[in-house]
Each structure stands twice: as structure tokens, then as C-alpha cells.
Scaffold this motif. Structure first.
Motif, PDB file in Angstrom:
ATOM      1  N   LYS A  83      20.299  11.815  12.432  1.00 39.83           N
ATOM      2  CA  LYS A  83      20.547  10.857  11.353  1.00 39.83           C
ATOM      3  C   LYS A  83      19.368   9.900  11.179  1.00 39.83           C
ATOM      4  N   ASP A  84      18.939   9.708   9.908  1.00 46.07           N
ATOM      5  CA  ASP A  84      17.856   8.760   9.589  1.00 46.07           C
ATOM      6  C   ASP A  84      16.649   8.990  10.510  1.00 46.07           C
ATOM      7  N   PHE A  85      16.183  10.205  10.525  1.00 49.15           N
ATOM      8  CA  PHE A  85      15.163  10.631  11.483  1.00 49.15           C
ATOM      9  C   PHE A  85      13.926   9.739  11.476  1.00 49.15           C
ATOM     10  N   PHE A  86      13.230   9.642  10.354  1.00 45.61           N
ATOM     11  CA  PHE A  86      11.994   8.857  10.317  1.00 45.61           C
ATOM     12  C   PHE A  86      12.245   7.350  10.452  1.00 45.61           C
ATOM     13  N   PRO A  87      13.227   6.765   9.752  1.00 49.25           N
ATOM     14  CA  PRO A  87      13.479   5.332   9.928  1.00 49.25           C
ATOM     15  C   PRO A  87      13.859   4.941  11.356  1.00 49.25           C
ATOM     16  N   THR A  88      14.408   5.892  12.119  1.00 46.21           N
ATOM     17  CA  THR A  88      14.795   5.597  13.500  1.00 46.21           C
ATOM     18  C   THR A  88      13.582   5.419  14.401  1.00 46.21           C
ATOM     19  N   ILE A  89      12.461   6.002  14.014  1.00 41.90           N
ATOM     20  CA  ILE A  89      11.244   5.923  14.830  1.00 41.90           C
ATOM     21  C   ILE A  89      10.486   4.652  14.449  1.00 41.90           C
ATOM     22  N   THR A  90      10.531   3.668  15.311  1.00 41.86           N
ATOM     23  CA  THR A  90       9.981   2.353  15.003  1.00 41.86           C
ATOM     24  C   THR A  90       8.515   2.220  15.423  1.00 41.86           C
ATOM     25  N   GLU A  91       7.896   1.171  14.909  1.00 40.35           N
ATOM     26  CA  GLU A  91       6.498   0.883  15.255  1.00 40.35           C
ATOM     27  C   GLU A  91       6.354   0.625  16.751  1.00 40.35           C
ATOM     28  N   ASN A  92       7.323  -0.066  17.339  1.00 34.38           N
ATOM     29  CA  ASN A  92       7.261  -0.333  18.782  1.00 34.38           C
ATOM     30  C   ASN A  92       7.335   0.955  19.594  1.00 34.38           C
ATOM     31  N   ARG A  93       8.129   1.911  19.125  1.00 29.65           N
ATOM     32  CA  ARG A  93       8.221   3.192  19.840  1.00 29.65           C
ATOM     33  C   ARG A  93       6.894   3.937  19.763  1.00 29.65           C
ATOM     34  N   ILE A  94       6.238   3.878  18.610  1.00 30.27           N
ATOM     35  CA  ILE A  94       4.939   4.539  18.467  1.00 30.27           C
ATOM     36  C   ILE A  94       3.911   3.888  19.399  1.00 30.27           C
ATOM     37  N   THR A  95       3.893   2.555  19.426  1.00 35.60           N
ATOM     38  CA  THR A  95       2.955   1.840  20.293  1.00 35.60           C
ATOM     39  C   THR A  95       3.186   2.208  21.754  1.00 35.60           C
ATOM     40  N   GLY A  96       4.444   2.187  22.176  1.00 33.34           N
ATOM     41  CA  GLY A  96       4.760   2.524  23.564  1.00 33.34           C
ATOM     42  C   GLY A  96       4.385   3.954  23.912  1.00 33.34           C
ATOM     43  N   LEU A  97       4.605   4.865  22.973  1.00 41.57           N
ATOM     44  CA  LEU A  97       4.250   6.272  23.191  1.00 41.57           C
ATOM     45  C   LEU A  97       2.746   6.416  23.431  1.00 41.57           C
ATOM     46  N   LEU A  98       1.945   5.825  22.552  1.00 39.56           N
ATOM     47  CA  LEU A  98       0.495   5.952  22.663  1.00 39.56           C
ATOM     48  C   LEU A  98      -0.025   5.318  23.953  1.00 39.56           C
ATOM     49  N   MET A 154       0.809  -1.208   0.000  1.00 38.95           N
ATOM     50  CA  MET A 154       0.000   0.000   0.000  1.00 38.95           C
ATOM     51  C   MET A 154       0.849   1.268   0.000  1.00 38.95           C
ATOM     52  N   TYR A 155       2.095   1.137  -0.382  1.00 36.19           N
ATOM     53  CA  TYR A 155       3.003   2.282  -0.446  1.00 36.19           C
ATOM     54  C   TYR A 155       3.738   2.310  -1.775  1.00 36.19           C
ATOM     55  N   ALA A 156       4.074   3.512  -2.199  1.00 37.32           N
ATOM     56  CA  ALA A 156       4.946   3.692  -3.362  1.00 37.32           C
ATOM     57  C   ALA A 156       6.227   4.346  -2.867  1.00 37.32           C
ATOM     58  N   GLN A 157       7.359   3.797  -3.270  1.00 37.41           N
ATOM     59  CA  GLN A 157       8.649   4.326  -2.838  1.00 37.41           C
ATOM     60  C   GLN A 157       9.370   4.968  -4.018  1.00 37.41           C
ATOM     61  N   PHE A 158       9.874   6.173  -3.801  1.00 34.12           N
ATOM     62  CA  PHE A 158      10.612   6.866  -4.847  1.00 34.12           C
ATOM     63  C   PHE A 158      11.570   7.850  -4.196  1.00 34.12           C
ATOM     64  N   SER A 159      12.434   8.451  -4.987  1.00 34.41           N
ATOM     65  CA  SER A 159      13.429   9.394  -4.473  1.00 34.41           C
ATOM     66  C   SER A 159      13.292  10.725  -5.189  1.00 34.41           C
ATOM     67  N   ILE A 160      13.599  11.809  -4.474  1.00 42.23           N
ATOM     68  CA  ILE A 160      13.623  13.131  -5.081  1.00 42.23           C
ATOM     69  C   ILE A 160      14.991  13.753  -4.801  1.00 42.23           C
ATOM     70  N   ALA A 161      15.445  14.574  -5.744  1.00 39.07           N
ATOM     71  CA  ALA A 161      16.765  15.188  -5.609  1.00 39.07           C
ATOM     72  C   ALA A 161      16.750  16.257  -4.524  1.00 39.07           C
ATOM     73  N   LYS A 162      17.830  16.309  -3.730  1.00 35.04           N
ATOM     74  CA  LYS A 162      17.973  17.322  -2.692  1.00 35.04           C
ATOM     75  C   LYS A 162      19.010  18.368  -3.063  1.00 35.04           C
ATOM     76  N   GLY A 163      19.756  18.142  -4.134  1.00 33.73           N
ATOM     77  CA  GLY A 163      20.872  19.027  -4.463  1.00 33.73           C
ATOM     78  C   GLY A 163      22.163  18.405  -3.980  1.00 33.73           C
ATOM     79  N   GLY A 164      23.254  18.779  -4.622  1.00 35.21           N
ATOM     80  CA  GLY A 164      24.540  18.216  -4.238  1.00 35.21           C
ATOM     81  C   GLY A 164      24.660  16.745  -4.582  1.00 35.21           C
ATOM     82  N   CYS A 174       2.807   2.992  10.177  1.00 32.81           N
ATOM     83  CA  CYS A 174       4.193   2.579   9.938  1.00 32.81           C
ATOM     84  C   CYS A 174       4.300   1.691   8.707  1.00 32.81           C
ATOM     85  N   PHE A 175       5.482   1.648   8.151  1.00 36.06           N
ATOM     86  CA  PHE A 175       5.780   0.808   6.990  1.00 36.06           C
ATOM     87  C   PHE A 175       7.092   0.083   7.259  1.00 36.06           C
TER      88      PHE A 175
END
Length: 269
Positions: A73-88, A1-11, A106-107
């Protein structure tokens, strides 16, 4: 249920986006305002908050003479499903409901950059981090703000308490030179500082906060203005598709007359 792609950031770098399909996006969009009701916005937070932006983030630092820029570093990937569950659960959400919300948002067991629910959840996860970094800033007589994964400290006096030993030279520095208590704060909150984006600026150098210069009021770097003019000229002359192709052929270098995505803080929208 997700589409993965990349966009240029410069450099020559890219940002990886994981976008939900229409059905899941509707669910996440309906969840986001409900999660907003559970999140108490802290003053230092400027990312993904109504009426706040990169401009308000930069304005918070005024014309302070010393600036320390950090990036998680790796801000969103560092936030795991287990961390979200524990937070809620910690906020009083029913265990089963917390699990379902975390699964919907989560994905591959981590927070996707590109989902409507990711911004508020990332801010909620960072609530303790923001509190601890705010205390560290006050102890160092500094201002602290965060815009998504971009962290900034600024002060009128050299921010020696933020470092272990002497202040680093102007420019990029190793996160290992940060004060032990500061390094422990990031570690205990499940994050790491990106060594490629740790930067120190003093009163004699260019001071930038989320892409905005603060040396003499808020301003955009002249190089950025020239690049945008070149990009617009390329679009007018070649058309959008050909200009984009030239940019891709040039390896994503903004200095060439080509089109690119403007440099901006991490945003999953």
C-alpha cells in the motif's frame, strides 16, 4: 521543481505522478546509475531491473497451481527521506552526501513516483524485505517474486504456511489472515499490504501474475485483448483526443469503446 498530475489506471482509479522539472530530472538521471552500483539485485526482483519485466516475473511462477498476490500500500509515499538517508549511510556513504542525495531524490520528504532515481532507491529500500520474504517462501516451499509493489507467492501445493489457520476462499482475502510472521515482516520493514489487492487463486481458478495469466503458459487475459481492440477502434474512428475524452466521460471504464492507460504494474517512469 515538480509537476503533479494523475493518469487513469482503469476501473475509475487514477495513479498520481510527481515528475521533476528538466533541471532536477537531469541530476536524478545522473544519480540513478551511480546508485545502481550500490544495489545488489536479488533473484526475486523483476521490477526496474535490466533484462527483466512483467513477463520474466510471470515466467518465474511457471504453471504453479496456487498463487497468492499481494500489493504494498502507498509504495513510494511510504519510503521517506529519512529512510533513504539511513540506507545510504548504512552502505558507507558519507553522512552529508547521504543527506544531499536523499533531499535531491525526495519530494515532500518521500520518494516521488515519477523521478528517474525512485526505481533503484525503492529496490534498495526493499533489499531486507526481499531477503525475509524469500526465506518465508522457501519455508512454505513456494516461489517468491516482486515487481515494484506487486508481490507474488506460488506453489504446487496449497500454501498453508503463508496463512494463519485455514486457507482463504478463492478471490480477495484480508491481509489479517496471513501468517503472523509474514505480517510482522511487512510491518518491521515499514510497509503495509493493500487490503483491496490481496488475492488467492487455486488450480481451478484464473491465476494471474502482474497481469499475465500463467494457467497454461504465459498469456494475456481475453478480456484485456477485447478491451484493447475496442480502444484501438475508438482511436481510429474518433481520433486520439476525442477517444480520450470519451474515456474520461465514461469514468475511466475500460469496457466501453474508449482509450485508457493499459493496466500495468506501478512504474515511476
Amino acid at each position: 521543481m515538480y509537476a503533479q498530475f494523475s493518469i487513469a489506471k482503469g476501473g475509475g482509479k487514477v495513479r498520481h505522478i510527481t515528475a521533476p522539472d528538466k533541471r532536477l530530472k537531469i541530476l536524478q538521471s545522473k544519480l540513478a546509475p551511480l546508485l545502481d552500483q550500490l544495489y545488489r539485485v536479488r533473484n526475486p526482483v523483476h521490477g526496474f531491473v535490466p533484462a527483466r519485466s512483467v513477463k520474466t516475473n510471470a515466467a518465474a511462477h511457471g504453471r504453479r497451481r496456487f498463487v497468492v498476490n499481494l500489493d504494498l500500500k502507498d509504495f513510494f509515499p511510504t519510503i521517506t527521506e529519512n529512510r533513504i538517508t539511513g540506507l545510504l549511510r548504512s552502505l558507507g556513504v558519507n553522512d552529508r552526501v547521504a543527506e544531499i542525495i536523499a533531499r535531491l531524490c525526495c519530494f515532500n520528504s518521500h520518494l516521488p513516483q515519477g523521478a528517474p532515481s525512485s526505481p533503484v532507491l525503492s529496490n534498495m529500500i526493499c533489499f531486507r524485505l526481499d531477503s525475509e520474504l524469500l526465506r518465508a517462501a522457501k519455508a512454505a516451499r513456494s516461489i517468491y517474486t516482486r515487481y515494484a509493489d506487486d508481490i507474488t507467492f506460488s506453489s504446487y501445493q496449497p500454501p498453508s504456511p503463508l496463512f494463519e489457520g485455514a486457507l482463504p476462499p478463492v478471490g480477495r482475502f484480508s491481509p489479517d489472515t496471513l501468517a503472523p510472521s509474514l505480517r510482522e515482516t511487512f510491518k518491521s520493514n515499514g510497509f503495509a499490504v493493500n487490503p483491496d489487492k490481496a488475492h488467492y487463486a487455486d488450480r481451478n481458478s484464473r491465476r494471474v501474475v502482474t497481469g499475465v495469466k500463467i494457467n497454461a503458459g504465459l498469456n494475456v487475459d481475453r478480456r484485456y485483448v477485447r478491451q484493447i481492440r475496442a480502444l484501438l477502434h475508438s482511436v481510429e474512428k474518433l481520433g486520439l483526443e476525442d477517444a480520450q475524452q470519451r474515456y474520461a466521460d465514461a469514468g475511466g471504464k475500460v469496457s466501453s469503446p474508449s482509450i485508457c492507460a493499459a493496466k500495468s504494474p506501478t512504474s515511476p517512469t
